[in-house]
Design an enzyme around this catalytic site. Structure first.
Site, PDB file in Angstrom:
ATOM      1  N   ASP A  97       0.833  -1.212   0.000  1.00 17.20           N
ATOM      2  CA  ASP A  97       0.000   0.000   0.000  1.00 17.20           C
ATOM      3  C   ASP A  97       0.862   1.255   0.000  1.00 17.20           C
ATOM      4  O   ASP A  97       0.547   2.243  -0.668  1.00 17.20           O
ATOM      5  CB  ASP A  97      -0.898   0.037   1.247  1.00 17.20           C
ATOM      6  CG  ASP A  97      -2.155  -0.787   1.048  1.00 17.20           C
ATOM      7  OD1 ASP A  97      -2.080  -1.825   0.368  1.00 17.20           O
ATOM      8  OD2 ASP A  97      -3.211  -0.385   1.577  1.00 17.20           O
TER       9      ASP A  97
ATOM     10  N   ASP B 247      -0.005   8.558   4.997  1.00 21.11           N
ATOM     11  CA  ASP B 247      -1.103   7.599   4.985  1.00 21.11           C
ATOM     12  C   ASP B 247      -1.475   7.323   6.441  1.00 21.11           C
ATOM     13  O   ASP B 247      -0.789   6.577   7.142  1.00 21.11           O
ATOM     14  CB  ASP B 247      -0.680   6.315   4.257  1.00 21.11           C
ATOM     15  CG  ASP B 247      -1.865   5.388   4.009  1.00 21.11           C
ATOM     16  OD1 ASP B 247      -2.947   5.608   4.602  1.00 21.11           O
ATOM     17  OD2 ASP B 247      -1.712   4.430   3.226  1.00 21.11           O
TER      18      ASP B 247
END
Lengths: 205, 205
Positions: free
Chosen positions: B74, B89
């Site tokens: 990710d 993030d």
């Protein structure tokens, strides 16, 4: 002078200038006959000790309006020890407090080293690495142990440095923190130093 | 185009420009007949999906030497989405990565909001407070909820700001983090943006 810092698991002593430690389990306050000045965060022991006449709870000398009602007693003691500086108590939590000309400016509470490491490991087995204390905190990481070490330590160290000088470091992880804090002064007996200053103040009143 | 981001508990979809989410328990990859580009951190599902011909694992297009071997997929995707900027993030962990002219400069991993809050509560019932997101991070605290909020957030926010602009924020806690990050851009579909860029690159090769 005998000083005693009673925690939830450990008792720290300064007995006529000598430092020692013992576990709460082996602690028998009734056997001491000398006058003992203490602070105590252990609610169960506090109820008992407060009935003993030679045990003096020095929180009675605290000028509470300088601090805030839920502030930890150990934190107040390290602040009492220093009239001008940034005080870092690196233990299970890392408390950072600012004193300027005897005035308490406020502070904050970060997670301690072990607590942070456990939280990373809980997030993912991929993050269950020991911290790398050799890392350069000024760079960005390109491996997982460095990424978690920098993620935990670099923001905290930068923030502490931004608060000014002098920086005084105490607590179980004082070595690690001071190694990243340049000219920081390490003083592992800051709680007792604060207790003594407070006792002097109390006796003058 | 159909894109699928397979996590350990949740599956995120972008199906012809529409976003949706489902739990891993209700996930039946064999029923899809269209071509699906995916990333997958769920080892058990990966073994199964990799046998299905219409499911394309796009990690094959990653230029691994740009990143590092244990870096999360990710995280690589959000980096692929941005050629110049600081990418935050904010999920169960908070990953911060720096991209400059398409080059990965490195990053770090901090604890996520919930993880930090749980760790404070575990340290002491006295620290089991919810964070106060109305707090001014530039001052020192004089109460416990502010002291833990500043202790967790202020160092992290200051560090992110010190890394330069633009700042792009994604993840479940993007709202909270962006509220402290001034001109930060919020983009909650950064993983899919990165996946699409990577697919385009892969098809050009």
């Amino acid at each position: 002078m005998i000083l005693c810092d009673i925690g939830n698991t450990t008792i720290d002593w300064e007995i006529h200038g000598e430092y020692s430690k013992q576990s709460v389990e082996n602690f028998a306050p009734v056997f001491y006959t000398e006058m003992i000045y203490y602070i105590c965060v252990n609610a169960k022991l506090l109820t008992y000790i407060s009935t003993l006449k030679n045990w003096i709870d020095i929180t009675q000398y605290i000028e509470w309006k300088k601090y805030y009602p839920t502030m930890g007693i150990d934190r107040i003691m390290v602040c009492e020890a220093i009239s001008n500086g940034v005080i870092v108590d690196a233990g299970s939590a890392v408390t950072v407090d600012v004193m300027r000309e005897g005035h308490y400016e406020g502070g904050y509470i970060a997670l301690g080293l072990r607590s942070a490491q456990e939280a990373y490991a809980k997030l993912s087995p991929a993050l269950a690495w020991p911290f790398n204390f050799e890392v350069d905190l000024t760079i960005m990481a390109k491996n997982t142990p460095d990424a978690i070490t920098i993620g935990y330590l670099a923001p905290l160290i930068d923030k502490i440095k931004s608060l000014g000088n002098p920086i005084i470091v105490t607590g179980g992880d004082s070595k690690v923190f001071s190694s990243f804090l340049g000219d920081a002064i390490v003083d592992n007996h800051l709680v007792f130093k604060g207790m003594k200053k407070l006792i002097e103040k109390g006796q003058l009143c």
